[in-house]
Design a protein around this motif. Structure first.
Motif, PDB file in Angstrom:
ATOM      1  N   GLY A 311       2.792  23.524  20.287  1.00 18.64           N
ATOM      2  CA  GLY A 311       3.973  23.772  19.473  1.00 18.64           C
ATOM      3  C   GLY A 311       4.357  22.565  18.638  1.00 18.64           C
ATOM      4  O   GLY A 311       4.260  21.412  19.098  1.00 18.64           O
ATOM      5  N   TYR A 312       4.810  22.822  17.419  1.00 16.03           N
ATOM      6  CA  TYR A 312       5.279  21.818  16.459  1.00 16.03           C
ATOM      7  C   TYR A 312       6.723  22.207  16.136  1.00 16.03           C
ATOM      8  O   TYR A 312       6.965  23.223  15.486  1.00 16.03           O
ATOM      9  CB  TYR A 312       4.380  21.887  15.227  1.00 16.03           C
ATOM     10  N   VAL A 313       7.710  21.429  16.634  1.00 21.20           N
ATOM     11  CA  VAL A 313       9.107  21.844  16.578  1.00 21.20           C
ATOM     12  C   VAL A 313       9.961  20.758  15.929  1.00 21.20           C
ATOM     13  O   VAL A 313       9.925  19.590  16.354  1.00 21.20           O
ATOM     14  CB  VAL A 313       9.655  22.157  17.994  1.00 21.20           C
ATOM     15  N   GLY A 314      10.740  21.157  14.919  1.00 23.59           N
ATOM     16  CA  GLY A 314      11.661  20.218  14.291  1.00 23.59           C
ATOM     17  C   GLY A 314      12.814  19.881  15.214  1.00 23.59           C
ATOM     18  O   GLY A 314      13.412  20.760  15.836  1.00 23.59           O
ATOM     19  N   THR A 315      13.147  18.564  15.336  1.00 25.06           N
ATOM     20  CA  THR A 315      14.235  18.140  16.224  1.00 25.06           C
ATOM     21  C   THR A 315      15.318  17.353  15.502  1.00 25.06           C
ATOM     22  O   THR A 315      16.301  16.957  16.107  1.00 25.06           O
ATOM     23  CB  THR A 315      13.675  17.282  17.374  1.00 25.06           C
ATOM     24  N   GLY A 316      15.158  17.150  14.213  1.00 27.86           N
ATOM     25  CA  GLY A 316      16.153  16.400  13.445  1.00 27.86           C
ATOM     26  C   GLY A 316      15.573  16.061  12.089  1.00 27.86           C
ATOM     27  O   GLY A 316      14.448  16.452  11.751  1.00 27.86           O
ATOM     28  N   VAL A 317      16.318  15.339  11.289  1.00 27.20           N
ATOM     29  CA  VAL A 317      15.848  14.975   9.951  1.00 27.20           C
ATOM     30  C   VAL A 317      14.619  14.082  10.075  1.00 27.20           C
ATOM     31  O   VAL A 317      14.685  12.967  10.618  1.00 27.20           O
ATOM     32  CB  VAL A 317      16.956  14.257   9.157  1.00 27.20           C
ATOM     33  N   GLY A 318      13.467  14.601   9.595  1.00 28.60           N
ATOM     34  CA  GLY A 318      12.234  13.827   9.625  1.00 28.60           C
ATOM     35  C   GLY A 318      11.656  13.612  11.007  1.00 28.60           C
ATOM     36  O   GLY A 318      10.774  12.764  11.184  1.00 28.60           O
ATOM     37  N   LYS A 319      12.096  14.381  12.002  1.00 27.12           N
ATOM     38  CA  LYS A 319      11.630  14.190  13.372  1.00 27.12           C
ATOM     39  C   LYS A 319      11.013  15.482  13.910  1.00 27.12           C
ATOM     40  O   LYS A 319      11.546  16.566  13.722  1.00 27.12           O
ATOM     41  CB  LYS A 319      12.778  13.768  14.288  1.00 27.12           C
ATOM     42  N   ILE A 320       9.890  15.342  14.608  1.00 26.64           N
ATOM     43  CA  ILE A 320       9.153  16.486  15.172  1.00 26.64           C
ATOM     44  C   ILE A 320       8.843  16.206  16.632  1.00 26.64           C
ATOM     45  O   ILE A 320       8.479  15.080  16.998  1.00 26.64           O
ATOM     46  CB  ILE A 320       7.827  16.707  14.406  1.00 26.64           C
ATOM     47  N   SER A 321       8.964  17.234  17.465  1.00 21.01           N
ATOM     48  CA  SER A 321       8.502  17.147  18.852  1.00 21.01           C
ATOM     49  C   SER A 321       7.317  18.082  19.040  1.00 21.01           C
ATOM     50  O   SER A 321       7.253  19.154  18.440  1.00 21.01           O
ATOM     51  CB  SER A 321       9.624  17.536  19.833  1.00 21.01           C
ATOM     52  N   LEU A 322       6.383  17.672  19.866  1.00 15.85           N
ATOM     53  CA  LEU A 322       5.165  18.452  20.104  1.00 15.85           C
ATOM     54  C   LEU A 322       5.144  18.971  21.535  1.00 15.85           C
ATOM     55  O   LEU A 322       5.539  18.275  22.475  1.00 15.85           O
ATOM     56  CB  LEU A 322       3.921  17.597  19.841  1.00 15.85           C
ATOM     57  N   TYR A 323       4.643  20.203  21.678  1.00 13.14           N
ATOM     58  CA  TYR A 323       4.626  20.888  22.964  1.00 13.14           C
ATOM     59  C   TYR A 323       3.198  21.282  23.335  1.00 13.14           C
ATOM     60  O   TYR A 323       2.375  21.588  22.466  1.00 13.14           O
ATOM     61  CB  TYR A 323       5.464  22.164  22.907  1.00 13.14           C
TER      62      TYR A 323
END
Length: 358
Positions: A311-323
């Protein structure tokens, strides 16, 4: 549930309860060309070449993203150079005709297919059975559900006579005009204990194939019907083949490509979802069977992508979390690095293969 049971009793299709889980119809395996067809094999994608233009489109499709097994050529298009080129690429080559005596001329064919198109041909079956055996020909019984009264006992008698006359395994080619008629035919086949493979053939020259073919073929495949599929429509040749594979993957009966899951985007999405999805597809669309989710935000994203592998998930401005599956393994990565980090993650978990050279 009561309504579905009523409809099934009225029209004689399978019971509603039996379709709560996927179970493929049990059939005997048979060999057509170099391919085995039957429920011990994956559902095959079959193609019928009707012109030299189709042939050129087919050759082009092989170098892009289409992978399928079988080709049928009308006898009048057959020539040895044509056959040699196909056999060199290790494809099953079948020549089709409604005249068994001329099939013997096609010396390089892996299999010869004799077409029976209507009840009028039934009376000649006993005479051609020996010819079919001598030529190692395969019988295809082509049934157009619009040409028969499927609910009349005379049709069942017809199926029984064919069953008794043709002792070897033959394929039933079914034109999919009506889902309900196809289901009724399957019930009729079950009543005479027929275990012949069913070839689902979609033909349409008017409606957009992507919607109509998906609805009709998808419903029948999920019913457990169909050992091979074929699409003939106004779409170009490559698109017909690609659509068939898309339907099989959508039904989860044959996985042939990467699957992407993306949210529809909303005000919480802080990156260009379409642009990022396109970039991820461009790098990963060759990973057969891998599910990748691209989600706009942390609020609903993890729940909506629950069955994804990565998973590629947006978490904020310019920030991504990976699952990986449901577990967040890398948090708040800078967006400019996120795609490379995703690829590294896929590699770490053994799901990466290099893209095949064209």
């Amino acid at each position: 549930l009561a309504l579905n049971n009523f409809v099934n009793k009225k029209h004689g299709s399978f019971s509603y309860e039996s379709k709560l889980s996927y179970e493929r119809r049990k059939v005997l395996n048979t060999q057509i060309g170099t391919m085995q067809v039957g429920n011990k094999e994956p559902i095959r994608v079959w193609s019928r070449l009707n012109s030299q233009q189709d042939f050129q489109s087919f050759l082009k499709a092989q170098t892009v993203d289409i992978r399928f097994e079988g080709i049928e050529i009308p006898h009048e298009l057959y020539d040895d150079d044509f056959a040699k080129e196909l056999k060199a690429q290790n494809f099953a080559l079948s020549v089709i005709s409604d005249n068994p005596s001329i099939l013997v001329e096609c010396e390089l064919a892996d299999k010869r297919v004799y077409i029976v198109r209507s009840t009028a041909d039934l009376e000649v079956l006993p005479g051609i059975v020996k010819i079919l055996k001598d030529q190692n020909a395969h019988l295809e019984l082509c049934l157009d559900t619009q040409s028969f009264d499927l609910y009349d006992e005379s049709f069942l008698d017809y199926l029984q006579k064919v069953q008794h006359t043709v002792e070897s395994v033959y394929t039933i080619s079914l034109l999919t005009h009506s889902i309900q008629d196809c289901r009724q035919l399957a019930k009729s086949l079950a009543s005479i204990n027929s275990q012949n493979p069913i070839h689902l053939r979609y033909t349409n020259t008017e409606l957009p194939a992507i919607t109509d073919a998906s609805a009709k073929l998808g419903a029948l495949i999920l019913d457990g019907l169909g050992d091979s599929v074929q699409i003939d429509s106004v779409a170009n040749y490559s698109d017909q083949l690609s659509l068939a594979y898309g339907i099989l993957q959508g039904c989860r009966v044959r996985i042939t490509k990467t699957e992407f899951i993306a949210c529809p985007s909303c005000g919480r999405t802080l990156f260009d979802l379409q642009e990022v999805t396109a970039k991820i597809k461009n790098e990963t669309d060759h990973l057969k069977g891998v599910k990748i989710a691209i989600m706009g935000c942390i609020v609903n994203g993890p729940g909506e992508m629950a069955d994804a592998d990565f998973g590629y998930v947006g978490t904020g401005v310019g920030k991504i979390s990976l699952y990986v599956s449901k577990e967040c393994v890398k948090r708040n990565i800078p967006e400019e690095n996120a795609l490379n980090e995703l690829i590294s993650l896929i590699k770490e978990h053994g799901s990466w293969v290099d893209r095949p050279s064209i």
